[in-house]
Motif scaffolding. Structure first.
Motif, PDB file in Angstrom:
ATOM      1  N   GLU A 500       0.916  -1.279  -0.082  1.00 16.00           N
ATOM      2  CA  GLU A 500      -0.090  -0.237   0.023  1.00 16.00           C
ATOM      3  C   GLU A 500       0.894   1.206   0.117  1.00 16.00           C
ATOM      4  O   GLU A 500       2.021   1.287   0.491  1.00 16.00           O
ATOM      5  CB  GLU A 500      -1.029   0.089   1.036  1.00 16.00           C
ATOM      6  CG  GLU A 500      -0.296  -0.101   2.654  1.00 16.00           C
ATOM      7  CD  GLU A 500      -1.209   0.105   3.799  1.00 16.00           C
ATOM      8  OE1 GLU A 500      -0.684   0.000   4.787  1.00 16.00           O
ATOM      9  OE2 GLU A 500      -2.410  -0.266   3.407  1.00 16.00           O
ATOM     10  N   LYS A 501       0.202   2.323  -0.336  1.00 13.09           N
ATOM     11  CA  LYS A 501       0.918   3.741  -0.375  1.00 13.09           C
ATOM     12  C   LYS A 501       1.358   4.141   0.996  1.00 13.09           C
ATOM     13  O   LYS A 501       0.790   3.784   1.924  1.00 13.09           O
ATOM     14  CB  LYS A 501       0.079   4.814  -1.091  1.00 13.09           C
ATOM     15  CG  LYS A 501      -0.338   4.639  -2.338  1.00 13.09           C
ATOM     16  CD  LYS A 501      -1.185   5.761  -2.852  1.00 13.09           C
ATOM     17  CE  LYS A 501      -1.890   5.310  -4.418  1.00 13.09           C
ATOM     18  NZ  LYS A 501      -2.622   6.593  -4.721  1.00 13.09           N
ATOM     19  N   ALA A 502       2.392   4.683   0.915  1.00 10.95           N
ATOM     20  CA  ALA A 502       2.963   5.428   2.406  1.00 10.95           C
ATOM     21  C   ALA A 502       3.389   6.736   2.234  1.00 10.95           C
ATOM     22  O   ALA A 502       3.929   7.121   1.278  1.00 10.95           O
ATOM     23  CB  ALA A 502       3.928   4.511   3.106  1.00 10.95           C
ATOM     24  N   ASP A 503       3.244   7.620   3.273  1.00 14.93           N
ATOM     25  CA  ASP A 503       3.795   8.984   3.072  1.00 14.93           C
ATOM     26  C   ASP A 503       5.072   9.079   3.338  1.00 14.93           C
ATOM     27  O   ASP A 503       5.753  10.022   2.519  1.00 14.93           O
ATOM     28  CB  ASP A 503       3.256   9.749   4.169  1.00 14.93           C
ATOM     29  CG  ASP A 503       1.599   9.980   4.238  1.00 14.93           C
ATOM     30  OD1 ASP A 503       1.086  10.002   5.275  1.00 14.93           O
ATOM     31  OD2 ASP A 503       0.998   9.851   3.018  1.00 14.93           O
ATOM     32  N   SER A 504       5.991   8.074   3.840  1.00 17.29           N
ATOM     33  CA  SER A 504       7.446   8.383   3.843  1.00 17.29           C
ATOM     34  C   SER A 504       8.027   6.798   4.202  1.00 17.29           C
ATOM     35  O   SER A 504       6.881   5.876   4.726  1.00 17.29           O
ATOM     36  CB  SER A 504       7.764   9.407   5.025  1.00 17.29           C
ATOM     37  OG  SER A 504       7.531   8.818   6.211  1.00 17.29           O
ATOM     38  N   ALA A 505       9.143   6.735   4.121  1.00 14.60           N
ATOM     39  CA  ALA A 505       9.785   5.282   4.359  1.00 14.60           C
ATOM     40  C   ALA A 505      10.182   5.573   6.011  1.00 14.60           C
ATOM     41  O   ALA A 505      10.945   6.461   6.346  1.00 14.60           O
ATOM     42  CB  ALA A 505      10.921   5.235   3.580  1.00 14.60           C
ATOM     43  N   GLN A 506      10.033   4.428   6.687  1.00 16.50           N
ATOM     44  CA  GLN A 506      10.369   4.627   7.973  1.00 16.50           C
ATOM     45  C   GLN A 506      11.588   3.423   8.468  1.00 16.50           C
ATOM     46  O   GLN A 506      11.572   2.365   8.127  1.00 16.50           O
ATOM     47  CB  GLN A 506       9.228   4.143   9.035  1.00 16.50           C
ATOM     48  CG  GLN A 506       8.020   5.240   8.986  1.00 16.50           C
ATOM     49  CD  GLN A 506       8.203   6.408   9.400  1.00 16.50           C
ATOM     50  OE1 GLN A 506       9.149   6.656  10.454  1.00 16.50           O
ATOM     51  NE2 GLN A 506       7.398   7.385   9.153  1.00 16.50           N
ATOM     52  N   ILE A 507      12.612   4.056   9.261  1.00 15.20           N
ATOM     53  CA  ILE A 507      13.701   3.268   9.772  1.00 15.20           C
ATOM     54  C   ILE A 507      14.037   3.509  11.123  1.00 15.20           C
ATOM     55  O   ILE A 507      14.320   5.089  11.559  1.00 15.20           O
ATOM     56  CB  ILE A 507      15.117   3.304   8.831  1.00 15.20           C
ATOM     57  CG1 ILE A 507      14.867   2.868   7.720  1.00 15.20           C
ATOM     58  CG2 ILE A 507      16.251   2.711   9.432  1.00 15.20           C
ATOM     59  CD1 ILE A 507      14.737   1.247   7.529  1.00 15.20           C
ATOM     60  N   THR A 508      14.069   2.720  11.948  1.00 16.12           N
ATOM     61  CA  THR A 508      14.108   2.873  13.294  1.00 16.12           C
ATOM     62  C   THR A 508      15.376   3.935  13.540  1.00 16.12           C
ATOM     63  O   THR A 508      16.531   3.380  13.207  1.00 16.12           O
ATOM     64  CB  THR A 508      13.889   1.855  14.094  1.00 16.12           C
ATOM     65  OG1 THR A 508      13.007   1.142  13.886  1.00 16.12           O
ATOM     66  CG2 THR A 508      14.087   2.011  15.855  1.00 16.12           C
ATOM     67  N   GLY A 509      15.207   4.957  14.491  1.00 18.88           N
ATOM     68  CA  GLY A 509      16.493   5.786  14.622  1.00 18.88           C
ATOM     69  C   GLY A 509      17.120   6.642  13.497  1.00 18.88           C
ATOM     70  O   GLY A 509      17.909   7.168  13.954  1.00 18.88           O
ATOM     71  N   MET A 510      16.046   6.738  12.637  1.00 15.55           N
ATOM     72  CA  MET A 510      16.565   7.609  11.529  1.00 15.55           C
ATOM     73  C   MET A 510      15.354   8.491  11.127  1.00 15.55           C
ATOM     74  O   MET A 510      14.193   8.098  11.456  1.00 15.55           O
ATOM     75  CB  MET A 510      17.107   6.885  10.175  1.00 15.55           C
ATOM     76  CG  MET A 510      18.247   6.020  10.523  1.00 15.55           C
ATOM     77  SD  MET A 510      18.844   5.098   8.975  1.00 15.55           S
ATOM     78  CE  MET A 510      19.241   6.753   7.866  1.00 15.55           C
ATOM     79  N   GLU A 511      15.870   9.723  10.364  1.00 23.60           N
ATOM     80  CA  GLU A 511      14.614  10.538   9.845  1.00 23.60           C
ATOM     81  C   GLU A 511      13.835  10.084   8.874  1.00 23.60           C
ATOM     82  O   GLU A 511      14.378   9.009   8.249  1.00 23.60           O
ATOM     83  CB  GLU A 511      15.392  11.761   9.349  1.00 23.60           C
ATOM     84  CG  GLU A 511      16.334  12.661  10.540  1.00 23.60           C
ATOM     85  CD  GLU A 511      15.500  13.460  11.404  1.00 23.60           C
ATOM     86  OE1 GLU A 511      15.830  13.918  12.487  1.00 23.60           O
ATOM     87  OE2 GLU A 511      14.120  13.517  11.170  1.00 23.60           O
TER      88      GLU A 511
END
Length: 620
Positions: A500-511
């Motif tokens: 599904e679409k996402a607003d941004s990519a998420q990585i723990t501990g990073m922007e």
């Protein structure tokens, strides 16, 4: 006899000439081991390279020694042979030394190197020195042996806190190395990175977008600001060895920040304890009690280093006045009869790809080109002697050094059959079809397994393949959020649903990472995010930032599929893992993650790489 010893380090290079002492190569006892490739092909080194880096950071490499296992270093749009980058540094040293010789010749040149280096890496240094024009007998000297030569005939330990790694060696009274160890994630550059992250926690909330540009620069101005901040942090680290606190000048829009020695020590204490634990285990393995612990490397100036060693080991370490020059100084007095070189190569941080690869080194060059043979197979070191022969023709730049030490490309990509410059006629290896995985920071060896599954619905072929320009311009998305290029990268993954679409990519501990993002849940705790950015550079920078955040051993390999080719890097820790993969010449990349599970502490990087290759990598 005139003897020159050269310690080409990750951060700085030092030269010592017999009957003279430390050579002033670049305005002081140490010269930055940095290079900058001009648009006209000239290669600058040292402080001049540092100054020029602000013009175009993509043409600048501050630490070429870190690429010792790679055939080339990408500078701007050109892939420069790593040998040529190292040779430029040696040539600058030779220029300074020649003025002191007053017409005399060098009888012997001693090149220092980490004790764990085998013949492949040592030969790369020797060939680079020959390319730089160094004549006379070349003698490789392990750094630990060089330091031990200053300690007399007593057992001792060498605690080497370099820019790139931490190394420890325990030697007996005959200067034989009895035990050694290394930490690939502890070095001066890692201290700088810890300071950068600490700074981010202090100021990023004031302007999140501005801090994001510093972390992941995409424009020349952003790169300049990041380089400037990195230099400020390096100077702050050095000043905190003498001062209780320092001010760090920040690029706009941030205001200056005060950092205390206590803050720095809190950031590095756990890493320093790990180095001491490795020192203790190496002593136990060696079976001897060292009378001295010699500190090597500029980072050893931190008072906390000596304090922790004294507390944990019970020995007050020997801290020389100039830890940066001790290796080159010790190499001058080494008894050559006492030098023992490692006979076999250890597991490299970068394993060469097959001898023939299809990716061009420049847009101007197409078709297969051979990998630099300097790192192909075992090449026994014979001091001052090189077998005759010739290189296979290839696509690497070659050039020459002027009297001033400036390297000039003779043509963009000529055949590098340079007689008398490189050791030649190396044994040629058969290109293993499934041996493409690269192991970084001491990780275990692995074998590549290429998946060949193609999705019946979403596989691409022939004229339907989107071009790089189409990737940049195509913003239309299907129901799952994929653009045409992102779907090319995803291969069969969307077949299983869960995307599904996402607003941004998420990585723990990073922007958060912005762009066109599609997030897919796969199975067994795995998930993958596909990101389309605004530029190829942006995608590469984001992927590099994620890879550099890995604090454990990591595996790296190339991949191909669905008309794409690229590379991936993976690291795991305590049942979780992250794998970042890029697509060459495409403004997109992907992030595969493995979430923690109960009793899953044994997740290995190779295991996650296997999952990527079988289940995520797009098939041919």
């Amino acid at each position: 006899m005139r003897v020159l010893s050269v310690d080409l380090g990750t951060a700085n290079t030092v030269a010592v000439l017999s009957d003279h002492g430390v050579v002033d190569v670049d305005g002081g006892p140490t010269m930055p081991s940095s290079v900058y490739l001009e648009e006209d092909g000239s290669l600058l080194v040292g402080k001049e390279a540092d100054r020029r880096s602000r013009q175009d950071p993509s043409r600048y490499e501050p630490n070429p020694k870190r690429h010792i296992d790679k055939p080339t270093i990408k500078l701007g749009e050109q892939n420069l042979p790593t040998n040529d980058a190292l040779a430029a540094i040696y040539a600058r040293v030779l220029e300074a030394v020649t003025a002191l010789l007053k017409g005399e010749h060098l009888d012997e040149i001693r090149l220092t190197h980490p004790a764990e280096w085998g013949p492949t890496r040592r030969n790369k240094l020797l060939s680079s020195a020959r390319l730089a024009g160094m004549t006379g007998e070349l003698v490789p000297v392990p750094e630990a042996v060089a330091v031990a030569s200053l300690g007399g005939g007593r057992p001792l330990a060498v605690y080497d806190f370099g820019a790139d790694t931490f190394d420890v060696s325990v030697l007996d009274s005959q200067h034989r190395i009895l035990a050694e160890g290394s930490l690939g994630d502890v070095g001066g550059l890692d201290v700088d990175q810890a300071l950068l992250e600490h700074l981010g926690r202090m100021v990023s909330h004031k302007d999140p977008a501005g801090w994001q540009r510093l972390l992941r620069p995409t424009t020349v101005d952003d790169h300049r600001a990041r380089l400037g901040l990195r230099e400020e942090l390096r100077l702050a680290k050095e000043d905190l060895s003498e001062l209780p606190q320092v001010e760090v000048l920040m690029p706009e829009p941030f205001e200056k920040v005060v950092i205390t020695r206590g803050e720095l020590e809190a950031l590095v204490r756990s890493s320093l304890i790990r180095t001491t634990e490795l020192l203790i285990s190496s002593v136990h393995k060696a079976g001897v009690t060292p009378e001295h612990v010699y500190l090597v490397g500029g980072s050893c100036r931190m008072p906390l280093v000596a304090q922790i060693i004294a507390e944990k080991v019970g020995i007050v370490p020997t801290n020389p006045d100039h830890p940066e020059t001790i290796v080159a100084t010790g190499a001058q007095v080494v008894d050559r009869a006492m030098i023992t070189l490692k006979a076999e190569d250890d597991k490299p941080r970068y394993v060469e790809p097959p001898t023939v690869v299809t990716a061009p080194v420049s847009p101007a060059v197409t078709g297969p080109h051979p990998v630099n043979p300097n790192v192909s197979g075992p090449n026994p070191v014979v001091s001052g002697s090189y077998p005759s022969g010739s290189y296979p023709s290839g696509s690497y730049p070659s050039g020459a050094y002027s009297a001033s030490g400036t390297y000039q490309l003779t043509s963009p990509y000529p055949n590098p059959n340079v007689s008398g410059s490189y050791p030649t006629n190396f044994p040629q290896q058969q290109a293993p079809k499934k041996d493409n995985r690269k192991i970084l920071a001491g990780a275990g060896a692995a074998v590549l397994v290429v998946a060949g599954v193609i999705g019946a619905i979403f596989a691409f072929s022939g004229p339907s393949l989107p071009s790089a320009d189409e990737c940049k311009d195509d913003t239309s998305q299907d129901g799952q959020g994929f653009t045409k290029c992102l779907r090319q990268l995803a291969g069969t993954v969307p077949d299983g649903g869960g995307c599904e679409k996402a607003d941004s990519a998420q990585i723990t501990g990073m922007e958060e990472i912005k762009g066109t993002v599609v997030s897919c849940t796969i199975r067994d705790g795995y998930a993958v995010q596909y990101i389309l950015t605004d530029s190829v550079t942006g995608a590469e920078n984001n992927a590099d930032t994620i890879a550099k955040s890995f604090q454990t051993d990591r595996v790296e390999a190339d991949w191909t599929g669905n008309g794409l080719q690229g590379d991936y890097r993976v690291a795991t820790s305590s049942g979780t893992g992250v794998l970042v993969f890029t697509a060459q010449d495409r403004p997109m990349f992907g992030i595969l993650t493995k979430t923690a599970e109960e009793n899953a502490d044994e997740l290995k990087a190779d295991e996650m790489a296997d999952f990527f290759e079988k289940s995520v990598q797009p098939g041919e």
